[in-house]
Scaffold this active site. Structure first.
Site, PDB file in Angstrom:
ATOM      1  N   HIS A   2      33.993   7.936 -14.097  1.00  0.00           N
ATOM      2  CA  HIS A   2      34.770   7.216 -13.095  1.00  0.00           C
ATOM      3  C   HIS A   2      33.816   6.584 -12.086  1.00  0.00           C
ATOM      4  O   HIS A   2      32.629   6.888 -12.081  1.00  0.00           O
ATOM      5  CB  HIS A   2      35.724   8.178 -12.369  1.00  0.00           C
ATOM      6  CG  HIS A   2      34.995   9.250 -11.634  1.00  0.00           C
ATOM      7  ND1 HIS A   2      34.645  10.445 -12.225  1.00  0.00           N
ATOM      8  CD2 HIS A   2      34.495   9.295 -10.372  1.00  0.00           C
ATOM      9  CE1 HIS A   2      33.978  11.182 -11.346  1.00  0.00           C
ATOM     10  NE2 HIS A   2      33.863  10.508 -10.221  1.00  0.00           N
TER      11      HIS A   2
ATOM     12  N   HIS B  46      28.649   2.613  -8.232  1.00  0.00           N
ATOM     13  CA  HIS B  46      27.950   2.950  -9.475  1.00  0.00           C
ATOM     14  C   HIS B  46      28.781   3.987 -10.220  1.00  0.00           C
ATOM     15  O   HIS B  46      29.707   4.570  -9.662  1.00  0.00           O
ATOM     16  CB  HIS B  46      26.550   3.508  -9.188  1.00  0.00           C
ATOM     17  CG  HIS B  46      26.573   4.824  -8.483  1.00  0.00           C
ATOM     18  ND1 HIS B  46      26.776   4.928  -7.123  1.00  0.00           N
ATOM     19  CD2 HIS B  46      26.458   6.095  -8.942  1.00  0.00           C
ATOM     20  CE1 HIS B  46      26.772   6.199  -6.780  1.00  0.00           C
ATOM     21  NE2 HIS B  46      26.585   6.935  -7.867  1.00  0.00           N
TER      22      HIS B  46
END
Length: 187
Positions: free
Chosen positions: A40, A125
């Site tokens: 995720h 990120h």
């Protein structure tokens, strides 16, 4: 309970990320690797929050972004965060983040009303591994690793609980906030 807010990534990103993890493992890197089902993009780590408060926060966050336009970002590139001269975290890069940053700011503003403050700069990120050990000349061993551009559509975010175990964290979706559909409570 330990909680965080995140955006899920699609199956194509998960598959490509798993291939990179496999390469890194074969090259002698040891890490707490992120499993496909746990991949995720973290927006906020909230830490320990009691159940009643997280319910209230979920309702307010979802109300705050109701009608927020869906958008996409691009997952592209591979990198790492270092501690001194050692790799600490391997990650996949995120580009085309204008709308993502707007969502982040909306959520951050709402969270500040609930007593949260976030001092670190948000660097979007996707973590794929927390490095435990690495081979000599490790930088040479990752020069050829790259992640091709993959677009990720976003029309919701989720609030997760995270239970730490010796084999890695176990994530459970507590709430899902759809920009057009409102709040869905799990659990």
């Amino acid at each position: 309970m330990r909680t965080f807010i995140a955006i899920d990534v699609n199956e194509e990103v998960k598959k490509q990320a798993s291939e990179i993890i496999e390469k890194l493992m074969k090259r002698g890197f040891g890490a707490t690797w992120v499993s496909e089902e746990n991949m995720h993009l973290t927006l906020f780590f909230l830490g320990e929050v009691d159940e009643q408060k997280i319910s209230e926060i979920a309702e307010h966050l979802c109300r705050r972004v109701r009608g927020f336009p869906s958008f996409s970002f691009t997952v592209k590139g591979f990198g790492y965060f270092k501690r001194k001269m050692s790799p600490r975290v391997f990650w996949l890069g995120v580009e085309n983040t204008d709308r993502l940053m707007k969502l982040y700011e909306e959520l951050r503003n709402e969270l500040s009303h609930h007593g949260f403050s976030f001092e670190e700069k948000f660097v979007p990120h996707i973590t794929i591994g927390r490095v435990k050990y690495y081979p000599d000349k490790w930088e040479k061993l990752i020069e050829d690793i790259d992640f091709p551009p993959i677009e990720v559509a976003v029309d919701r975010f989720k609030i997760y609980s995270s239970t730490l175990t010796p084999t890695g964290p176990i994530y459970k979706v507590l709430y899902e906030c759809q920009f057009e559909g409102g709040l869905i409570r799990y659990a």
